[in-house]
Design a protein around this motif. Structure first.
Motif, PDB file in Angstrom:
ATOM      1  N   LEU A   2       0.935  -1.227  -0.185  1.00 35.52           N
ATOM      2  CA  LEU A   2      -0.024   0.237  -0.080  1.00 35.52           C
ATOM      3  C   LEU A   2       0.957   1.145   0.024  1.00 35.52           C
ATOM      4  N   LYS A   3       0.603   2.098  -0.862  1.00 33.52           N
ATOM      5  CA  LYS A   3       1.493   3.506  -0.773  1.00 33.52           C
ATOM      6  C   LYS A   3       0.793   4.406   0.179  1.00 33.52           C
ATOM      7  N   ALA A   4       1.709   5.356   0.309  1.00 32.61           N
ATOM      8  CA  ALA A   4       1.206   6.374   1.273  1.00 32.61           C
ATOM      9  C   ALA A   4       0.404   7.296   0.641  1.00 32.61           C
ATOM     10  N   GLN A   5      -0.779   7.687   1.400  1.00 36.78           N
ATOM     11  CA  GLN A   5      -1.750   8.647   0.853  1.00 36.78           C
ATOM     12  C   GLN A   5      -1.229   9.878   0.388  1.00 36.78           C
ATOM     13  N   ARG A   6      -1.619  10.398  -0.656  1.00 36.86           N
ATOM     14  CA  ARG A   6      -1.396  11.918  -1.064  1.00 36.86           C
ATOM     15  C   ARG A   6      -2.685  12.478  -1.372  1.00 36.86           C
ATOM     16  N   LYS A  87     -13.294   7.385  -0.699  1.00 38.20           N
ATOM     17  CA  LYS A  87     -12.020   6.434  -0.633  1.00 38.20           C
ATOM     18  C   LYS A  87     -11.150   6.761   0.226  1.00 38.20           C
ATOM     19  N   TYR A  88     -11.349   7.727   1.203  1.00 36.33           N
ATOM     20  CA  TYR A  88     -10.428   8.115   2.318  1.00 36.33           C
ATOM     21  C   TYR A  88     -11.091   7.578   3.360  1.00 36.33           C
ATOM     22  N   ILE A  89     -12.594   7.060   3.417  1.00 40.49           N
ATOM     23  CA  ILE A  89     -13.179   6.840   4.978  1.00 40.49           C
ATOM     24  C   ILE A  89     -13.548   5.323   4.777  1.00 40.49           C
ATOM     25  N   HIS A 162      -9.680  -0.975   2.378  1.00 36.30           N
ATOM     26  CA  HIS A 162      -8.984  -0.119   1.379  1.00 36.30           C
ATOM     27  C   HIS A 162      -7.871   1.018   2.041  1.00 36.30           C
ATOM     28  N   ASP A 163      -7.610   0.488   2.914  1.00 39.26           N
ATOM     29  CA  ASP A 163      -6.645   1.333   3.830  1.00 39.26           C
ATOM     30  C   ASP A 163      -6.823   2.828   4.030  1.00 39.26           C
ATOM     31  N   PRO A 164      -8.156   3.137   4.611  1.00 41.66           N
ATOM     32  CA  PRO A 164      -8.546   4.594   4.277  1.00 41.66           C
ATOM     33  C   PRO A 164      -7.994   5.399   5.856  1.00 41.66           C
ATOM     34  N   THR A 165      -7.883   6.724   5.414  1.00 43.01           N
ATOM     35  CA  THR A 165      -7.193   7.676   6.278  1.00 43.01           C
ATOM     36  C   THR A 165      -8.041   8.203   7.405  1.00 43.01           C
TER      37      THR A 165
ATOM     38  N   MET B   1      -2.991   4.865   1.789  1.00 43.66           N
ATOM     39  CA  MET B   1      -4.220   4.836   0.785  1.00 43.66           C
ATOM     40  C   MET B   1      -3.757   4.137  -0.408  1.00 43.66           C
ATOM     41  N   ILE B   2      -4.687   3.488  -0.959  1.00 41.96           N
ATOM     42  CA  ILE B   2      -4.334   2.520  -2.034  1.00 41.96           C
ATOM     43  C   ILE B   2      -4.526   3.425  -3.228  1.00 41.96           C
ATOM     44  N   GLU B   3      -3.475   3.692  -4.161  1.00 44.56           N
ATOM     45  CA  GLU B   3      -4.062   4.452  -5.239  1.00 44.56           C
ATOM     46  C   GLU B   3      -4.802   3.519  -6.096  1.00 44.56           C
ATOM     47  N   LEU B   4      -5.933   4.198  -6.473  1.00 49.21           N
ATOM     48  CA  LEU B   4      -7.030   3.366  -7.045  1.00 49.21           C
ATOM     49  C   LEU B   4      -6.569   3.749  -8.709  1.00 49.21           C
TER      50      LEU B   4
END
Ligand SMILES: Nc1ncnc2c1ncn2[C@@H]1O[C@H](COP(=O)(O)OP(=O)(O)OP(=O)(O)O)[C@@H](O)[C@H]1O
Ligand SMILES: [Mg+2]
Lengths: 315, 377
Positions: A2-6, A87-89, A162-165, B1-4
């Motif tokens: 999982l990539k870090a959120q941007r 997607k963040y929740i 979905h690994d939410p923030t 966050m997974i990049e969709l």
């Protein structure tokens, strides 16, 4: 992995609700409340049954529309751009809302796919969550056949797929046994450390102590807000200290003392403005007046006590 | 966050939904029973259901090759029986034959050249009935009625001329192979394609509403349309498989021989199936819970069956009932599917019916999408 959120902008506030109101017919379930939840904090929403916690949360997630007011999540207006926010929740509703005729694994997989995960990414994520929440051995069991606590585990795992923030958890520990409750909270802490924001409701006051900040709701309004310590101080109007002494002394006359809560012969519970500052002054003054101080210590106030006091005031 | 991947094609999003719906469907013993057992039960019930009686008159034509008094008297007898409406009296077999072939009437009765002469001389004679076997209920009824009339006429003739037998001969117009089971196929298909998808989709949507599963579902980036089209696709697949399976079962087990091509039958079925699904959607909008949805589906199914012409031909219904029939999509399907499967028409020849069915479909869909709420209450 999982990539870090941007997020393009990095607003300070994870959730910003203004004048949020929900009416069901004439009944006002949530009455002009405003909330600010900071990024990375663990925010607890407390209140008795029917206070309006779930309704508030549903408006924040956009599952129901507010009658008035607006909600922004990471600066994005939920009413206008809900899709962008979703997607963040990660949301765990109070009532179990997964498919009882699908297995544990199928439920997590389904939500993973709906969130756009595919291939090995999906597979690994599902496996990781199954293991993390001790669901691996039950993965082929139908969700409807799980025990209450297992359902909560599954719901939490699904909310995290979905690994939410921002995690919004409505009574996540209801029906969960004490060891697992502790594990849940350790996990929440870990998520906070990773920079995730958590909004949680609970009826367990020992859990609420772990929150960074709390809001206390009653009858659709917020009646108190702040850190657990601030809430407790506000409930009493200050800190609580205990003194036991020998001699003749009027405790109410001691410096910094705002009120005397309890007295039993020589033992007193005093409310002072600031325990750290006032306790040494009290000891000094009492000794000057010729009394012999045996015990002088700050008292732990339970959140429950504070909660009940606030409730009493607001009635 | 997974990049969709923003490029995820829209169509792919409904795949997990279809997958989920089919899993749930397969796992539910009640629906499986309904989907698989209903066609069989209905086949058996239908076998008993042949004895029903129509209320009105059956349109037929008469071919009078004889032209004598005997023939005139026989036609009079047919009229008196009040069971037939004689649309035309022809002079050639070809005309009579084509009046049945075109679907204008259910049967044509042929009175042979020597009829009057045979009567007078007291010789055994016959009448011939060419009937449309693609409508078995009616065919049965007409044969019975002709038998009755012939019997009465024979008694009259015997008293007068001493004629000892008038035999009615029955011929099917669409070849001798047409059996009851064949002509029953359109009804079977109408049942599968109406009841199964309507109840499945309406109950499924109401179940989500009842169990609160939408609350989690709508937290994902799928839209209301994805959910609806996912469900439509899933139940479309389930029903069309069920229909094709039943069709092949009938073909293999009962040696059914249909004249229509597979493609034409699938096209006509698809048009009607989409109609049933959109009706199911509409029912779910106006139902509070699963039970209501199920009852509404069954109720509309029964109404549709009654007015679709599978039990009582629409031609013999009262004008009020005919008006109701014209608002029943199944009526158009049964007539289209009959023509395609039994007469071997292609789908272009039933385009009118297909168009009407599709108009209902669009109306149901438009209404559903207008009133469907996915918001949690
Ligand atoms: N859909 C609805 N229609 C009518 N009234 C509702 C609806 N949803 C909630 N309410 C009412 O709004 C009030 C707040 O309900 P809510 O579920 O938000 O309380 P809560 O704080 O979550 O309580 P609990 O601790 O029991 O979960 C209650 O009085 C409830 O009856
Ligand atoms: Mg609640």
């Amino acid at each position: 992995m999982l990539k870090a959120q941007r997020l393009e902008e990095q607003p300070e506030l994870a959730v910003e609700a203004k004048n949020l109101t929900k009416r069901f017919g004439k009944f006002v379930a949530v009455d002009h409340i405003s909330l600010e939840i900071r990024r990375g904090e663990n925010f607890g929403l407390l209140g008795p049954n029917g206070a309006g916690k779930t309704t508030t949360i549903r408006m924040i997630t956009g599952v129901i529309k507010p009658s008035e007011g607006c909600v922004k999540v990471f600066g994005i207006d939920v009413a206008k751009e809900r899709k962008k926010v979703l997607k963040y929740i990660g949301y765990m509703p109070q009532k179990f809302s997964l498919y009882e005729d699908l297995t544990v694994e199928e439920n997590i997989r389904l939500y993973g796919r709906l969130q756009g995960l595919t291939g090995s990414l999906l597979k690994n994520r599902v496996k990781e969550l199954l293991e993390r929440f001790y669901l691996w051995e039950f993965r082929r069991r139908l969700a409807g056949k799980l025990s209450g606590g297992m359902k909560q585990r599954l719901a939490l795992a699904t909310a995290l797929v979905h690994d939410p923030t921002l995690l919004i958890l409505d009574e996540p520990t209801a029906g969960v046994d004490p060891p697992l409750r502790r594990k849940f909270w350790e996990h929440f802490r870990e998520l906070n450390r990773e920079g995730k924001t958590i909004l949680v409701t609970t009826h367990y006051m020992d859990e609420a102590e772990n929150c960074d900040r709390l809001a206390l709701m009653n009858r659709g309004r917020i009646i108190a807000e702040g850190t657990p310590r601030e809430i407790k101080r506000r409930a009493l109007g200050g800190d609580l200290v205990e003194i036991v002494f020998e001699g003749d002394l009027d405790p109410a006359a001691l410096p910094g003392v705002k009120s005397v809560m309890e007295d039993s012969s020589e033992r007193y519970l005093l409310v002072v403005e600031d325990a750290g500052r006032d306790l040494p002054r009290i000891v000094k003054k009492a000794e000057e007046l010729g009394a012999k101080i045996l015990v002088a210590s700050p008292m732990h106030v339970s959140l429950e006590e504070a909660f009940i006091r606030f409730m009493g005031e607001s009635e | 966050m997974i990049e969709l991947e923003e490029g995820i094609r829209k169509g792919l999003r409904i795949v997990p939904i279809v997958d989920k719906e089919i899993r749930q469907l397969v796992r539910d013993p009640k629906t499986i029973l309904m989907v698989l057992l209903m066609p069989i039960t209905v086949t058996i019930l239908f076998g008993y259901g042949y004895g029903g009686k129509g209320a009105g008159k059956y349109p037929i034509t008469v071919v009078n090759l004889d032209g004598g008094d005997g023939a005139f008297k026989f036609i009079q007898e047919l009229r008196n029986s009040k069971m037939f409406q004689i649309k035309a009296i022809y002079k050639s077999k070809g005309q009579g034959f084509s009046s049945v072939y075109s679907g204008e009437v259910y049967a044509s009765l042929i009175i042979p050249e020597t009829f009057t002469e045979d009567l007078m001389r007291g010789r055994p004679t016959r009448v011939e009935l060419y009937y449309d076997a693609s409508n078995p209920t009616v065919a049965q009824m007409i044969m019975q009625a002709v038998g009755v009339v012939t019997q009465q006429f024979q008694e009259w003739a015997a008293a007068r001329f001493g004629t000892f037998a008038i035999t009615p001969m029955f011929y099917t117009v669409y070849g001798p192979e047409i059996k009851k089971i064949e002509s029953f196929i359109p009804t079977l298909m109408a049942m599968i394609l109406q009841m199964v998808p309507t109840s499945l989709i309406s109950v499924s949507i109401c179940r989500e509403r009842e169990k609160g599963t939408f609350e989690q579902f709508i937290m994902t980036p799928v839209s209301v349309f994805d959910i609806i089209f996912g469900k439509l696709a899933a139940y479309f697949l389930a029903t069309i498989s069920d229909a094709i399976l039943s069709l092949f079962t009938a073909i293999l087990l009962f040696d059914v021989k249909l004249k229509g091509t597979f493609l034409d039958m699938v096209i006509v079925s698809t048009v009607f199936l989409l109609n049933s699904l959109s009706l199911g959607l509409l029912i779910s909008v106006f139902s509070r819970n699963q039970l209501q949805a199920y009852q509404a589906s069954i109720f509309s199914f029964i109404i549709f069956m009654l007015f679709s012409g599978v039990f009582i031909p629409v031609d013999v219904l009262s004008s009020e009932a005919k008006l109701i029939s014209s608002f029943v999509p199944m009526y158009y399907f049964v007539s289209a599917f009959r023509n395609v499967s039994l007469k071997g028409w292609d789908y272009l020849m039933v385009l009118d019916q297909l168009t009407v069915i599709s108009m209902f479909t669009f109306a149901f869909l438009a209404l559903s999408l207008r009133f469907l709420r996915m918001e949690v209450t």
